[in-house]
Design a protein around this motif. Structure first.
Motif: not given
Lengths: 210, 249
Positions: B111-127
């Protein structure tokens, strides 16, 4: 009789290994196909063998459009001569080109990339027939490129890459891609976000449809 | 009658066409890496088509099987459309998915890796600096799996590292102090890391992400730090990730 393929005659073992090398054919299916070939009469089997040999001896990929050709001169196949080279439809695979050709909706020529960019599978642009496409564009005959890559992640990435390098180097060439959106007969309820988003972005006036 | 169907959420990392119209795909879920078959998913009228695509965060219902779990229903939660519009972001996303896959196991809490992946994928296009988000992701995922980099002391003599340039060894899992580096014949496998680059890694390790804004972050600093992590990943899993070879990464 002992179990396993080792107890079989060498010829059958070779045939099983040969069938196993085909995509989607596992060892059991390969065995079934081999026994089927054994049970067939000689004429039928020879027909299959001849067809396989002819495909490899007579056909190759054209060096220009990368489509299948039976011309001895594979630098410029008959298909390249016949078709209008001012409009090139870029597809991922030979089967895509055949599908579009059969529909009769495209009169221009094709360019087959033989795959799509897929970093996770280690397939980069250098493994595709992009250099061949650039050589064609350098001739200056092309007015329009139609990107007909599949609407998958890999297909879209390939389309974006081609768009980038073609628009940077050939400003006079019109770049288009196939429309994205809902397929005929599908339900909105089951459509994914990407398809719906594309359908809304590419919506057309009802007058245009009529 | 008790239903045998189960449901699970996760991100599809890769798909392969199978037979006439089926697709086999890999999912990074809360329960680790899982493989599924979506029968008929290639047909245009299939209710599964479109959803079964790499980089889709999906909720799916399936029938468990000893070989491949068979998908019966699927709905997209997030398709990361903004990422799919940019070539460079697609490559970065594929790299993150391959990294997650390589450091995840089957049938283990993920669950930690999945939540980290979702969080990073959600952020990179705005970063403003997507590579910084990816560096944080790389650092965190490696640390979570128990392969964190030793940043504060020498991996050989355990002495506290002074504020100076040091050499990083992915095989040792950290830095060598000046004395240890000079005494060892390992120069070929080490990367020289500047004070700024060490500061960047230390800030990330303390999870003080707000302080990153105060650092003078240049692409070169981030790229070198990412190279350290990528070498560490290579040594941990034993192979180089395929996506690492893409220059746009």
């Amino acid at each position: 009789m002992t179990s396993g393929n080792n107890s079989l005659p060498v010829e059958v073992q070779k045939l099983i290994i040969a069938f196993s090398s085909l995509p989607g054919i596992g060892p059991k299916t390969a065995q079934r196909l081999s026994y089927f070939v054994l049970s067939q009469n000689k004429e039928e089997t020879l027909k299959l063998s001849e067809a396989l040999t002819e495909v490899k001896e007579n056909l190759s990929f054209c060096n220009t459009c990368c489509f299948i050709t039976n011309d001895k001169n594979s630098d410029n196949c008959g298909y390249c001569y016949e078709k209008d080279s001012s409009q090139i439809c870029v597809v991922e695979n030979v089967i895509d080109a055949i599908t579009i050709e059969m529909s009769g909706i495209h009169n221009g020529s094709f360019h087959v990339l033989h795959g799509a960019i897929s970093p996770i599978n280690g397939i980069g642009p250098e493994k595709l027939k992009i250099e061949e496409l650039m050589k064609r564009l350098n001739k200056g005959e092309t007015k329009e490129i139609i990107l007909a890559t599949n609407p998958t992640l890999e297909g879209e990435a390939t389309g974006m890459y081609l768009n980038k390098i073609i628009s940077e180097n050939y400003t006079n060439i019109k770049l288009t891609r196939l429309a994205r959106g809902l397929a005929s007969g599908t339900d909105l309820e089951y459509s994914d976000f990407n398809t719906l988003s594309n359908a809304f972005q590419n919506r057309t006036s009802i007058d245009e449809i009529n | 009658m008790k239903s045998t169907s189960k449901h699970i959420k996760g991100i599809i990392t890769r798909c392969t066409n199978y037979k006439e119209a089926d697709r086999i795909f890999t999912l990074i879920s809360d329960s680790g890496i899982m493989n599924f078959i979506a029968r008929g998913a290639k047909k245009p009228k299939s209710k599964l088509s479109g959803h079964i695509e790499p980089l889709n965060y999906v909720n799916l219902y399936y029938r468990p099987s000893k070989s491949l779990n068979s998908v019966s229903q699927v709905e997209s939660i997030n398709s990361f459309l903004e990422i799919k519009k940019e070539y460079n972001l697609i490559l970065k996303a594929q790299y993150m998915m391959e990294l997650s896959e390589s450091l995840s196991s089957e049938n283990e809490d993920n669950s930690y890796i999945l939540s980290l992946l979702i969080k990073t994928l959600s952020n990179i296009h705005n970063s403003k600096i997507p590579n910084l988000d990816i560096l944080i992701y790389e650092f965190e995922i490696l640390k979570y799996q128990g392969f964190g980099i030793r940043l504060f002391d020498c991996t050989n003599c355990n002495k506290k590292l002074e504020r100076a340039e040091h050499y990083f060894s992915s095989k040792a899992g950290g830095f060598y102090c000046g004395n240890c580096f000079d005494s060892k014949e390992i120069h070929y496998e080490c990367i020289k890391v500047s004070i700024e680059q060490q500061l960047l890694l230390r800030t990330i390790s303390r999870k003080k992400y707000m302080e990153l804004a105060n650092l003078d972050l240049r692409e070169k600093e981030i790229d070198t730090c990412r190279k350290l992590i990528q070498n560490s990943v290579r040594d941990v899993i034993g192979v180089q990730l395929k996506t690492v070879n893409f220059s746009e990464l």
